[in-house]
Write a protein that holds these residues in place. Structure first.
Motif, short mmCIF file in Angstrom:
data_model
loop_
_atom_site.label_atom_id
_atom_site.label_comp_id
_atom_site.label_asym_id
_atom_site.label_seq_id
_atom_site.Cartn_x
_atom_site.Cartn_y
_atom_site.Cartn_z
N ALA A 180 -15.12 48.15 -88.18
CA ALA A 180 -14.30 47.60 -89.26
C ALA A 180 -14.30 46.08 -89.23
CB ALA A 180 -12.87 48.13 -89.16
N GLU A 181 -14.17 45.52 -88.04
CA GLU A 181 -14.15 44.06 -87.91
C GLU A 181 -15.51 43.46 -88.23
OE1 GLU A 181 -10.49 43.59 -84.70
OE2 GLU A 181 -12.56 43.69 -83.95
N LYS A 182 -16.58 44.14 -87.85
CA LYS A 182 -17.92 43.67 -88.19
C LYS A 182 -18.12 43.67 -89.71
CE LYS A 182 -20.64 44.74 -84.06
NZ LYS A 182 -21.77 45.56 -83.51
N ALA A 183 -17.44 44.58 -90.38
CA ALA A 183 -17.56 44.67 -91.84
C ALA A 183 -16.68 43.64 -92.54
CB ALA A 183 -17.18 46.08 -92.31
N GLY A 184 -15.92 42.85 -91.77
CA GLY A 184 -15.13 41.78 -92.35
C GLY A 184 -13.65 42.05 -92.49
N PHE A 185 -13.18 43.19 -92.00
CA PHE A 185 -11.76 43.49 -92.11
C PHE A 185 -10.97 42.79 -91.01
CE2 PHE A 185 -13.78 47.16 -94.14
CZ PHE A 185 -13.03 47.26 -95.31
N VAL A 186 -9.82 42.27 -91.37
CA VAL A 186 -8.90 41.68 -90.39
C VAL A 186 -7.78 42.69 -90.19
CG1 VAL A 186 -7.34 39.78 -89.87
CG2 VAL A 186 -9.46 39.34 -91.14
#
Length: 211
Positions: A24-30
């Motif tokens: 999720a974080e790699k996909a840009g989610f914070v």
């Protein structure tokens, strides 16, 4: 103040959830908070009946964002998934998926856009149920064909872990090629192709070995 919550689930207590946050974080989610269920079957237990999943119904408020790897995390079958998504949308919650970065919310009032959104939700939910049923059918067929022979039933132990399998599926869904995925995961290109060509069988092998 709005918040972004990642809901994660794994079907056995031994599996690691960290890769779902990493993806999720790699996909840009914070991510502000992670709500996770361990050792819970996604095909037999409704979200509202899961220990942590049911907390989402109390935690999420209008304007909050619920992040899931894919819509199959939100229910056990077509009706369950679609009902859950619509319940959250009607509360003003935004739902986003890590795979393909899909967004579902109730912001649009245009009837055509609403129809497109609802059709997409239905399609994704149906696909998730079909995949789950394919895995269960493969398991039943394997058990029935090899009753009394545990070793034969289990077959060869998979050369990939649950986390690697999930990473392969995520990358394939995002359009990555077999060679690139092999480099990313450390698996052979042949293994990637086997998973790609028969995902239910690949996941069934993990289940048979308790992975």
């Amino acid at each position: 103040m709005t918040q972004t919550i990642l809901y994660a689930r794994v079907s056995t207590s031994e599996q690691d959830l960290s890769h779902q946050r990493t993806q999720a974080e790699k996909a840009g989610f914070v991510i502000d908070k992670v709500v996770a269920d361990h050792g819970v079957s996604g095909v037999s237990t409704r979200l509202a009946e899961r220990t942590e999943g049911k907390r989402l119904f109390d935690m999420l408020r209008r304007g909050d964002t619920l992040v899931v790897r894919w819509v199959d995390r939100l229910g056990r079958n077509y009706d369950d998934v679609t009902d859950t998504i619509r319940t959250f949308i009607n509360r003003g919650v935004i739902i986003r998926t890590v795979i393909n970065d899909m967004t579902f919310d109730g912001a649009t009032k245009d009837p055509v856009q609403k129809a497109v959104r609802d059709a997409l939700i239905a399609f994704m939910a149906a696909t998730a149920q079909a995949q789950a049923e394919a895995v269960k059918e493969a398991q039943r067929a394997g058990i029935e064909a090899n009753k009394g022979d545990v070793t034969k039933y289990r077959g060869k132990k998979p050369s990939y872990s649950r986390d690697q399998f999930q990473t392969v599926i995520d990358l394939l869904s995002n359009g990555a090629g077999a060679s690139a995925i092999a480099k990313e995961t450390g698996l052979t290109r042949q293994t990637i192709l086997r998973i790609r060509d028969d995902q239910p069988a690949a996941e069934t092998a993990l289940v048979k070995w308790g992975m």
